[in-house]
Design an enzyme around this catalytic site. Structure first.
Site, PDB file in Angstrom:
ATOM      1  N   ASP A   1     -70.204  -9.461  23.889  1.00  0.00           N
ATOM      2  CA  ASP A   1     -71.518  -9.084  23.358  1.00  0.00           C
ATOM      3  C   ASP A   1     -71.767  -9.719  21.987  1.00  0.00           C
ATOM      4  OD1 ASP A   1     -70.341  -5.818  24.216  1.00  0.00           O
ATOM      5  OD2 ASP A   1     -71.261  -7.299  25.558  1.00  0.00           O
TER       6      ASP A   1
ATOM      7  N   GLU B   1     -79.641  -4.929  30.761  1.00  0.00           N
ATOM      8  CA  GLU B   1     -79.100  -4.558  29.443  1.00  0.00           C
ATOM      9  C   GLU B   1     -78.990  -5.784  28.551  1.00  0.00           C
ATOM     10  OE1 GLU B   1     -75.216  -3.003  30.457  1.00  0.00           O
ATOM     11  OE2 GLU B   1     -74.341  -5.001  30.447  1.00  0.00           O
TER      12      GLU B   1
HETATM   13  O1  AHR Z   1     -69.195  -4.492  26.146  1.00  0.00           O
HETATM   14  C1  AHR Z   1     -69.551  -3.150  26.306  1.00  0.00           C
HETATM   15  C2  AHR Z   1     -70.777  -3.018  27.158  1.00  0.00           C
HETATM   16  O2  AHR Z   1     -70.593  -3.783  28.356  1.00  0.00           O
HETATM   17  C3  AHR Z   1     -72.043  -3.574  26.519  1.00  0.00           C
HETATM   18  O3  AHR Z   1     -72.714  -2.637  25.712  1.00  0.00           O
HETATM   19  C4  AHR Z   1     -72.867  -3.909  27.741  1.00  0.00           C
HETATM   20  O4  AHR Z   1     -73.874  -4.863  27.469  1.00  0.00           O
HETATM   21  C5  AHR Z   1     -71.803  -4.458  28.701  1.00  0.00           C
HETATM   22  O5  AHR Z   1     -72.108  -4.156  30.012  1.00  0.00           O
END
Ligand code: AHR
Length: 316
Positions: A14, A194
């Site tokens: 991320d 997301e």
């Molecule tokens: O890395 C943790 C989570 O995993 C993040 O918040 C999300 O974007 C991913 O799926």
């Protein structure tokens, strides 16, 4: 320069890079999910070797005591903010979902690596449900908040939501939903939208996002809107029916996603993302530490649309 080493920074998922006042700042999820650390360098190339400074550690109990995910560093009205998601427990709820909510930290000092960070609490939204991956951007004279959250009446894990900010930790008015998993490539393993990230180009504002489970199914989608259109009107947004960035079996790059954007000193757009270089994952992919940070230039076609290309192979 485009031929950055790939992976660029290992075991940082991320990844978020902020260019501010001529410096580059790097923040990301760490494998332990237990802290927020920032790196700073004068160039992108110097980030991997830059020392990471821990600016906040999770407490042993409470709403921010587990699974610190996907932090972002922003500079808003002269102060620094870190947005991140956290949970009170690693346990899943009765829907089988993690129990994350979104939080904000504020630092009023000039240097976010040595300054004092203050907890501003949870960023409250109309639904008390799984919420994560917030980002913010300034557009049409307003500061906006864009995040992923479960809607009680929509199957799946998360949809993308937008609201204006009253202040950097308080929403203004009712959010609107910009996207929900609907295409097959958004629903593989889990129904997920997301990790939204914003970039502007020409007459448009773009939102990239990540979809499906965080294994080799993970890929990126794209929304866009004319820069003068009202972003709070969902019908003003367009959505690609195909993923714009996906696993390359040829280049052994699996599950590329949860990106951010930055720029080179000469103004070229850079795609910053994570991906693994293997598919065999033992257990929950979330606890596999090898989503490495990677970077590539983002190119634009003659119609002003982005060309994300194919995730390049490892260089080392
Ligand atoms: O890395 C943790 C989570 O995993 C993040 O918040 C999300 O974007 C991913 O799926």
């Amino acid at each position: 320069m485009e031929n950055w080493p790939n992976p660029f920074i290992e075991q940082r998922a991320d990844p978020f890079i902020l260019r501010h006042d001529g410096s580059y700042y790097f923040i990301a999820s760490v494998p332990e999910y237990d802290r927020l650390e920032i790196r700073r360098a004068a160039t992108l190339e110097a980030l991997p070797a830059a020392g990471a400074v821990t600016v906040w550690r999770k407490p042993d109990s409470g709403p921010m005591s587990e699974l610190i995910w996907a932090p972002e560093l922003h500079h808003i009205n002269g102060k620094w903010y870190i947005y991140f998601a956290a949970a009170p427990t690693r346990a899943l709820d009765d829907l089988g979902m993690f129990q994350h909510r979104m939080f904000a930290l504020e630092c009023a000092d000039s240097d976010p690596l040595s300054g004092t960070w203050h907890e501003k609490g949870q960023v409250i939204t109309p639904f008390n449900t799984f919420a994560l991956d917030a980002t913010t951007f300034f557009h049409q004279g307003k500061q906006w908040y864009l995040w992923a959250q479960k809607a009680p009446d929509i199957a799946g894990n998360s949809n993308l939501w937008l609201a204006e900010l009253e202040n950097p930790w308080t929403l203004k008015g009712q959010p609107v939903m910009l996207s929900q998993p609907e295409f097959d490539w958004e629903c593989r393993g889990f129904k997920v939208n997301e990790g939204p990230a914003v970039v502007t180009h020409g007459e448009r504002l773009f939102v990239s996002y990540s979809a499906s489970a965080t294994d080799e199914n993970y890929c990126m989608g794209l929304l866009w809107i004319d820069k003068d259109a009202d972003p709070m009107v969902p019908q003003n947004w367009h959505k690609s029916s195909q993923p714009v960035f996906r696993t390359s079996y040829e280049h052994r790059q699996y599950g590329p996603g949860h990106n951010s954007f930055t720029q080179t000193p000469d103004g070229q757009d850079v795609l910053v993302y994570h991906a693994r270089n293997y598919t065999e994952i033992e257990g929950d992919p979330l606890y596999d530490p090898n989503r490495h940070t990677r970077m590539k230039l983002l190119h634009w076609d003659e119609n002003g649309m982005p060309n994300f290309g194919i995730p390049p192979a490892d260089t080392h």
